[in-house]
Structure formats: structure tokens, C-alpha cells
Design an enzyme around this catalytic site. Structure first.
Site, mmCIF file in Angstrom:
data_model
loop_
_atom_site.group_PDB
_atom_site.id
_atom_site.type_symbol
_atom_site.label_atom_id
_atom_site.label_comp_id
_atom_site.label_asym_id
_atom_site.label_seq_id
_atom_site.Cartn_x
_atom_site.Cartn_y
_atom_site.Cartn_z
ATOM 1 N N GLU A 62 45.889 -43.044 34.575
ATOM 2 C CA GLU A 62 46.892 -43.816 34.922
ATOM 3 C C GLU A 62 46.353 -45.511 35.131
ATOM 4 O O GLU A 62 46.700 -45.873 35.847
ATOM 5 C CB GLU A 62 47.827 -43.420 35.763
ATOM 6 N N SER A 66 40.188 -47.898 37.840
ATOM 7 C CA SER A 66 40.140 -49.063 38.776
ATOM 8 C C SER A 66 40.077 -50.317 38.317
ATOM 9 O O SER A 66 40.604 -51.329 38.847
ATOM 10 C CB SER A 66 38.859 -48.718 39.718
ATOM 11 N N GLY A 73 42.533 -46.389 25.383
ATOM 12 C CA GLY A 73 42.669 -45.939 26.466
ATOM 13 C C GLY A 73 42.933 -46.807 27.350
ATOM 14 O O GLY A 73 44.120 -47.231 27.543
ATOM 15 N N SER A 74 41.904 -47.692 28.100
ATOM 16 C CA SER A 74 42.529 -48.861 28.770
ATOM 17 C C SER A 74 42.883 -49.762 27.851
ATOM 18 O O SER A 74 44.200 -50.527 28.343
ATOM 19 C CB SER A 74 41.174 -49.345 29.387
ATOM 20 N N ARG A 101 31.285 -26.037 64.030
ATOM 21 C CA ARG A 101 29.754 -25.891 63.661
ATOM 22 C C ARG A 101 28.885 -26.393 64.658
ATOM 23 O O ARG A 101 29.017 -27.353 65.116
ATOM 24 C CB ARG A 101 29.784 -26.590 62.425
ATOM 25 N N LEU A 146 50.177 -41.478 25.571
ATOM 26 C CA LEU A 146 49.674 -43.003 25.429
ATOM 27 C C LEU A 146 48.434 -43.333 24.798
ATOM 28 O O LEU A 146 48.051 -43.598 23.835
ATOM 29 C CB LEU A 146 49.863 -43.639 26.614
ATOM 30 N N GLU A 205 44.643 -42.467 23.300
ATOM 31 C CA GLU A 205 44.243 -42.238 21.968
ATOM 32 C C GLU A 205 42.547 -42.211 21.942
ATOM 33 O O GLU A 205 42.042 -42.914 22.852
ATOM 34 C CB GLU A 205 44.929 -43.201 20.904
HETATM 35 N N1 CAA Z 1 55.876 -54.363 33.379
HETATM 36 C C1 CAA Z 1 56.532 -54.670 32.221
HETATM 37 N N2 CAA Z 1 55.777 -55.336 31.223
HETATM 38 C C2 CAA Z 1 54.414 -55.647 31.387
HETATM 39 C C3 CAA Z 1 53.682 -55.106 32.506
HETATM 40 C C4 CAA Z 1 54.643 -54.429 33.446
HETATM 41 N N3 CAA Z 1 54.093 -53.929 34.696
HETATM 42 N N4 CAA Z 1 52.500 -55.135 32.352
HETATM 43 C C5 CAA Z 1 52.465 -55.760 30.996
HETATM 44 N N5 CAA Z 1 53.609 -55.947 30.489
HETATM 45 C C6 CAA Z 1 53.884 -56.628 29.276
HETATM 46 C C7 CAA Z 1 53.338 -57.968 29.181
HETATM 47 O O1 CAA Z 1 54.636 -58.807 29.593
HETATM 48 C C8 CAA Z 1 53.174 -58.245 27.577
HETATM 49 O O2 CAA Z 1 54.419 -58.405 26.909
HETATM 50 P P1 CAA Z 1 54.905 -59.682 26.193
HETATM 51 O O3 CAA Z 1 53.504 -60.276 25.569
HETATM 52 O O4 CAA Z 1 55.942 -59.504 25.577
HETATM 53 O O5 CAA Z 1 55.203 -60.824 27.423
HETATM 54 C C9 CAA Z 1 52.637 -56.974 27.193
HETATM 55 O O6 CAA Z 1 53.158 -56.066 28.299
HETATM 56 C C10 CAA Z 1 51.488 -56.968 27.054
HETATM 57 O O7 CAA Z 1 50.573 -57.302 28.254
HETATM 58 P P2 CAA Z 1 49.202 -57.953 28.372
HETATM 59 O O8 CAA Z 1 49.059 -59.067 27.512
HETATM 60 O O9 CAA Z 1 49.033 -58.046 29.719
HETATM 61 O O10 CAA Z 1 48.449 -56.766 27.813
HETATM 62 P P3 CAA Z 1 47.078 -56.234 27.845
HETATM 63 O O11 CAA Z 1 46.331 -56.038 26.717
HETATM 64 O O12 CAA Z 1 46.077 -57.530 28.413
HETATM 65 O O13 CAA Z 1 46.613 -54.999 28.635
HETATM 66 C C11 CAA Z 1 46.845 -53.702 30.893
HETATM 67 C C12 CAA Z 1 47.051 -55.049 30.232
HETATM 68 C C13 CAA Z 1 47.314 -53.779 32.199
HETATM 69 C C14 CAA Z 1 45.237 -53.630 30.859
HETATM 70 C C15 CAA Z 1 47.274 -52.430 30.146
HETATM 71 O O14 CAA Z 1 46.884 -52.332 28.872
HETATM 72 C C16 CAA Z 1 46.891 -51.174 30.893
HETATM 73 O O15 CAA Z 1 47.812 -50.951 31.856
HETATM 74 N N6 CAA Z 1 45.972 -50.526 30.504
HETATM 75 C C17 CAA Z 1 45.610 -48.974 31.039
HETATM 76 C C18 CAA Z 1 46.582 -48.106 30.464
HETATM 77 C C19 CAA Z 1 46.628 -46.871 31.420
HETATM 78 O O16 CAA Z 1 47.325 -46.904 32.437
HETATM 79 N N7 CAA Z 1 46.684 -45.891 30.776
HETATM 80 C C20 CAA Z 1 47.025 -44.430 31.498
HETATM 81 C C21 CAA Z 1 47.080 -43.435 30.310
HETATM 82 S S1 CAA Z 1 48.624 -42.385 30.800
HETATM 83 C C22 CAA Z 1 47.773 -41.244 32.013
HETATM 84 O O17 CAA Z 1 46.684 -41.115 32.419
HETATM 85 C C23 CAA Z 1 48.744 -40.268 32.246
HETATM 86 C C24 CAA Z 1 48.416 -38.839 32.700
HETATM 87 O O18 CAA Z 1 48.175 -38.064 31.982
HETATM 88 C C25 CAA Z 1 47.863 -38.694 34.105
#
Ligand code: CAA
Length: 393
Positions: free
Chosen positions: A364, A367, A132-133, A269, A126, A128
């Protein structure tokens, strides 16, 4: 009724993970961290033990276990080796769970047995360079070419990047639709155009393999798209909610591992004529560690339980990860303090646990992103039912 006891099966999983960790992961963990040496043999054994597809239905070669069992195993393994537990977490809760929950029957039959056994390891792609966030800002493109997608782009910080055989790639198909134009594709790393880029030299979880990945005109068959056209961003959000329970369990395990080492050291200790545990300055540290780790444990187990009950666990998972990761960071630092000078050297393990703890506040979802998820749910009135609704954990 509130029930806080684990089932016999859950205790057996916890015990098996504890023994496996002591026998197979503890030897060499310091050297693997120092040398950034991927735990290839250890991961193979984790596959044989069933730790890589714990929740997958047995018909696809998995363990068919509940999320709480998975959390218990993650906690035990993370007490010692979070490089191994992040490999496990990504494979179980992002890749296998996402594929099993939203994939087609053909996709599941083709890929799940390979992933659940550990013959293949998966990656979740996911992040890039500039997403990220802000995960909706995907620049990787999956252009619809009729019978296939043409995939182009770069992904960053990909766990298992150099070792995985299957990628779940999030990519933009219809830029004009924003996040509703994003798809998720199953990409085999052996395909033409998948390029494994630089390996990251990291602060912690150093034995896990983290790479940049490039996709250059990769042809992905249409049947390898998961879900409806444009489902990719929702898929990522749903999968990450479950993934956050795994990382919360990892943070809990790191904190608990540091705490166990601190208690042991404090009893052995001596200073000023008695064990340092008998000095209130140290004893109170242990009391604070135990209390906050227990609070984190309740949040993590509850999030897992809610997932198993089919409840909305989005906020519960975010709270568990937010709190457990902050407890891990805080109390690994305290565990070093209890160890004094010994805590600052690698031999005593706590400095590694502190370095490993930091990433649990970042990947993931940082915070800060967990606080966004939680506060939005509070303010939209969607926070789940309060604690007293819980009947058993
Ligand atoms: N379940 C289902 N749908 C969801 C949801 C959820 N939990 N959260 C958001 N959505 C949907 C929303 O309903 C919305 O859809 P619609 O517009 O169609 O209704 C869409 O997603 C966009 O949601 P937001 O408007 O809330 O989006 P946002 O841009 O404000 O971002 C955010 C929300 C929570 C900050 C999100 O961008 C996020 O979680 N960011 C963090 C990303 C992340 O966790 N990255 C981790 C990388 S992976 C990794 O680390 C793996 C590894 O290797 C260990």
C-alpha cells in the site's frame, strides 16, 4: 478541547477483537505461517463477527462503524495474526470502502452484502510486474468495446488472489491520456479469462494468499466500471489513502504484540539472579518500545479520526503508515533481542512478528512513496491543519 478517551462502543469493539484473537486466531497461527495455510475457517468466523465489513452501511449488511473502531480491531488482530488482518484490511478499506464511496447504487446492492458478510472476499488489483510504486505505468488494458470492456493484462502480488470472488482491477483504457485514461472495473473471478497464477512463497504474512493474476480477453460489462470514464487512477489514490490507515493499524498491532510479549518475557526470565526486566539494558529497551509505539498509536488514531471527520487525511494516513511501519520493524527486532535465543525460534512468536512487520514498509505504498506523498503536501502548502485544531480523538 482534546479528548483522548475511546467511546463505550469503541472499547467494546476492541475487547471483542481481543477475545476473538486469543480464542480463534492464536491457536494454530505458527503452523498456518509455517505451512502457508490459508486461514479459511478463521476468515469465515471473522465474517460472522462483522470484521470484514466494519464500516459498511448496515443497509448493505455492514457494521456501520467509524474508522477508529476498525483501526482498534485491526490493531488487536495484528498483535497475533497479520495474515488475517491483511485479508481484513484489503476487504474493508480498499474493496468495500472504494465500492461504497464511489460505486453506483446497483453495484453496491449487488456486491456489498456479499463482501461485508465475508461470503465473498475482494482483491485490489493495481500492482503489475512493472508498476508497483510507479502506479501510473499501467500495462493492463481495458479496451472500450461499446457495451463492455475487454480486459487483458497481468497483476502481481495480489492479496487474497486465490480466494477472492471479486477484483477491483485498475486498467488503462486511453494510453494517450496517461493516468487520466485509467479505469477501475469490478471483475468477478468466475468470469471467463480470469486466470489465477502462481502463489507467492513469502517472508511474512505467509498464511495470506498472494498470487499473480492474468486477465485474458475478460469481458467486463460497462455497468461494472466505478466512477466516470478515466477515474481509475484517482480512485486508486483515494482508496489507498484510507487503506494506509488500515496498514498503519496493522503495523501498530505488530509492534504492540511484540512489545507485550517482550514485557511478559522480561518479567519472567531471570539472569544474574533477577528478572531481566530489572537490568537497565532491558528496561530501557522496554521504555523506548512503549514510547515509540504510543507515538505511532497517536498518529494512527488521529488519521482515523480525521477520516471520520471528513477532513483531508492523505498526509495523516501517509505519516501514520510511515511511522508505524518503521516502529514495527525496529521494535520487533528489539523484542527478539529481549527474548535472546528463545526469540529466534518460532515457538515464542516474536520472529514471526518481525517477518510480518517488513511488509508494512512495502505494501500500500513503500515508506519511500509515503515520504513522496508527505513532502509534496508540505511543499504545496496542503498539509492539513496542525494538531491543536483537533477537538477529540
Ligand atoms: N487523492 C486524489 N488524487 C490523487 C491523490 C490522492 N491522494 N494522489 C494523487 N492524485 C492524483 C493527482 O492529482 C494527479 O491527478 P491530475 O494530474 O489529474 O491532477 C494524479 O493522481 C497523478 O498524481 P501524481 O502526479 O502525484 O502521480 P505520481 O506518478 O507522481 O505518483 C504516487 C504518485 C503517490 C507515488 C503514487 O504513484 C503512489 O501512491 N504509488 C504507490 C502505489 C501503491 O500504494 N501501491 C500499493 C499497491 S496495492 C496493495 O499493496 C494492496 C495489498 O494487496 C495489500
Amino acid at each position: 478541547m482534546m479528548e483522548f478517551e475511546l467511546t463505550e462502543e469503541q472499547i467494546a469493539v476492541q475487547q471483542a477483537a481481543r477475545e476473538f484473537t486469543q480464542q480463534e486466531l492464536l491457536p494454530g497461527v505458527i503452523e498456518r505461517d509455517r505451512d502457508m495455510k490459508h486461514p479459511t475457517d478463521q476468515v469465515k468466523k471473522m465474517g460472522e463477527m462483522g470484521f470484514l465489513g466494519m464500516m459498511v452501511d448496515p443497509q448493505y449488511g455492514g457494521g456501520g462503524m467509524d474508522t477508529l473502531s476498525y483501526v482498534l480491531a485491526m490493531e488487536e488482530i495484528s498483535k497475533v495474526d497479520s495474515s488475517c488482518s491483511v485479508i481484513m484490511s484489503v476487504n474493508n478499506s480498499l474493496v468495500c470502502w472504494g465500492l461504497e464511496t464511489y460505486g453506483t447504487e446497483a453495484q453496491k446492492q449487488k456486491y456489498l452484502p456479499l463482501l461485508a458478510s465475508g461470503e465473498w472476499i475482494g482483491s485490489f488489483c493495481l500492482s503489475e510486474p512493472e508498476a508497483g510504486s510507479d502506479a501510473t505505468s499501467q500495462r493492463t488494458t481495458a479496451i472500450d468495446m461499446g457495451d463492455h470492456y475487454l480486459l487483458n493484462g497481468t497483476k502481481n502480488w495480489i492479496t487474497n488472489g486465490g480466494k477472492s470472488s471479486l477484483h477491483l482491477v485498475i486498467a488503462q483504457t486511453y494510453p494517450e491520456k496517461g493516468h487520466r485514461g485509467i479505469n477501475v472495473l469490478l471483475v468477478e473471478t468466475a468470469w471467463n479469462g480470469v486466470v489465477i497464477g502462481a502463489k507467492e512463497d513469502k517472508l511474512g504474512i505467509r498464511a495470506s494468499d498472494t498470487h499473480t493474476i492474468m486477465y485474458n480477453d475478460v469481458k467486463v460489462p460497462k455497468e461494472n466500471r466505478i466512477g466516470e470514464d478515466g477515474f481509475g487512477f484517482k480512485f486508486a489514490m483515494k482508496v489507498l489513502s484510507g487503506g494506509r490507515i488500515g496498514i498503519a493499524a496493522q503495523a501498530l498491532g505488530i509492534a504492540a504484540g511484540a512489545y507485550e510479549l517482550a514485557v511478559k518475557y522480561a518479567k519472567e526470565r531471570e539472569a544474574f539472579g533477577k528478572p531481566i526486566s530489572q537490568h537497565q539494558a532491558v528496561a530501557f529497551k522496554l521504555a523506548d518500545m512503549a514510547t515509540e509505539i504510543e507515538a505511532a498509536r497517536l498518529l494512527v488514531y488521529r488519521a482515523a479520526w480525521m477520516k471520520d471527520q471528513g477532513m483531508d487525511y492523505t498526509s495523516a494516513a501517509a505519516m501514520a503508515k510511515l511511522f508505524a511501519s518503521e516502529v514495527a520493524m525496529k521494535h520487533t527486532v528489539e523484542a527478539i533481542q529481549v527474548h535472546g535465543g528463545y526469540g529466534y525460534v518460532k515457538e515464542y512468536h516474536v520472529e514471526r512478528l518481525m517477518r510480518d512487520a517488513k511488509i508494512t514498509q512495502i505494501y500500500e505504498g513503500t515508506s519511500e512513496m509515503q515520504r513522496i506523498v508527505i513532502s509534496r503536501n508540505i511543499l504545496s502548502g496542503q498539509l492539513y491543519e496542525p494538531l491543536w485544531k483537533i477537538e477529540n480523538v
